[in-house]
Design a protein around this motif. Structure first.
Motif, short mmCIF file in Angstrom:
data_model
loop_
_atom_site.label_atom_id
_atom_site.label_comp_id
_atom_site.label_asym_id
_atom_site.label_seq_id
_atom_site.Cartn_x
_atom_site.Cartn_y
_atom_site.Cartn_z
N ASN A 136 -8.38 -27.75 20.61
CA ASN A 136 -8.76 -26.51 21.25
C ASN A 136 -8.14 -25.34 20.47
O ASN A 136 -7.14 -24.78 20.89
N MET A 138 -7.31 -21.63 18.70
CA MET A 138 -7.35 -20.27 19.23
C MET A 138 -8.65 -19.59 18.83
O MET A 138 -9.13 -19.79 17.72
N SER A 139 -9.18 -18.79 19.72
CA SER A 139 -10.39 -18.03 19.41
C SER A 139 -10.03 -16.88 18.46
O SER A 139 -8.86 -16.51 18.32
N ALA A 140 -11.05 -16.30 17.83
CA ALA A 140 -10.81 -15.17 16.93
C ALA A 140 -10.22 -14.00 17.71
O ALA A 140 -9.33 -13.30 17.21
N ASP A 141 -10.67 -13.79 18.94
CA ASP A 141 -10.10 -12.72 19.77
C ASP A 141 -8.63 -12.97 20.06
O ASP A 141 -7.82 -12.04 20.04
N ARG A 142 -8.27 -14.24 20.30
CA ARG A 142 -6.87 -14.57 20.58
C ARG A 142 -6.01 -14.36 19.33
O ARG A 142 -4.90 -13.84 19.42
N ARG A 183 -8.34 -15.98 25.86
CA ARG A 183 -8.09 -17.43 25.76
C ARG A 183 -8.47 -17.98 24.42
O ARG A 183 -9.15 -17.56 23.66
#
Length: 183
Positions: A136, A138-142, A183
């Motif tokens: 899982n 990290m997202s680019a936003d995170r 997230r």
């Protein structure tokens, strides 16, 4: 514990756990003892350095942020006292820059919390193998949010200075800081 796993650990099974979350470090110590390690715990940079100086362990798991300082101080001391030690840095504040710093200081691996005893054991015993990709990531936003938070902390939580360094409008930065982490 299987014979193979005990052989993977080696003859020196000493493991230092440095984390200021007392319930977590107690649970982790018990779990690592079941896996064949001989654990010793510390809840501060000072305790970690004292144990590392007196009895440098073969393995260590060090939290990055401790109440009395930065866990990288313990990593650096352990690397000086025992160059062959396998050290994993564990933190709830996973960021690329801190991972790079940890590895430069001599950490073998870097894990973001929550990491369980199996993840930690695998990181301590892996030899030259690249870890599998995260289940899982990290997202680019995170990742962006983590970077902004790191620069904000390095600027002593000064919004104007952080905005200047990030080449961002101050009000935009304030809106980002006011929101919860993605997230």
């Amino acid at each position: 514990m299987t014979e193979r796993a005990l052989n993977d650990i080696g003859p020196d099974r000493s493991l230092l756990l440095v984390d200021d979350d007392e319930p977590f470090v107690r649970r982790l110590a018990r779990a690592m003892e079941k896996r064949g390690f001989e654990t010793e715990t510390a809840e501060s940079v000072a305790q970690g350095k004292a144990i590392g100086t007196a009895r440098p362990p073969a393995y260590a798991v060090v939290d990055l942020r401790l109440e009395d300082g930065n866990g990288l101080e313990v990593v650096e001391l352990l690397r000086e006292k025992r160059p062959d030690a396998r050290i994993v840095v564990l933190t709830g504040y996973g960021a690329i820059a801190t991972a790079v710093s940890a590895v430069k200081m001599g950490a073998t691996d870097y894990l973001a919390k929550p990491a369980d005893a199996n993840d930690i054991t695998a990181a301590l015993l892996s030899v030259g193998d690249a870890p599998p990709p995260p289940e899982n990531p990290m997202s680019a936003d995170r990742v962006r949010w983590e970077h902004i938070q790191r620069v904000y902390e390095l600027c002593d939580r000064n919004v104007s200075e952080t905005a200047r360094r990030l080449n961002m409008h101050r009000r935009t930065l304030q809106r980002i800081l006011a929101k919860r982490s993605p997230r």
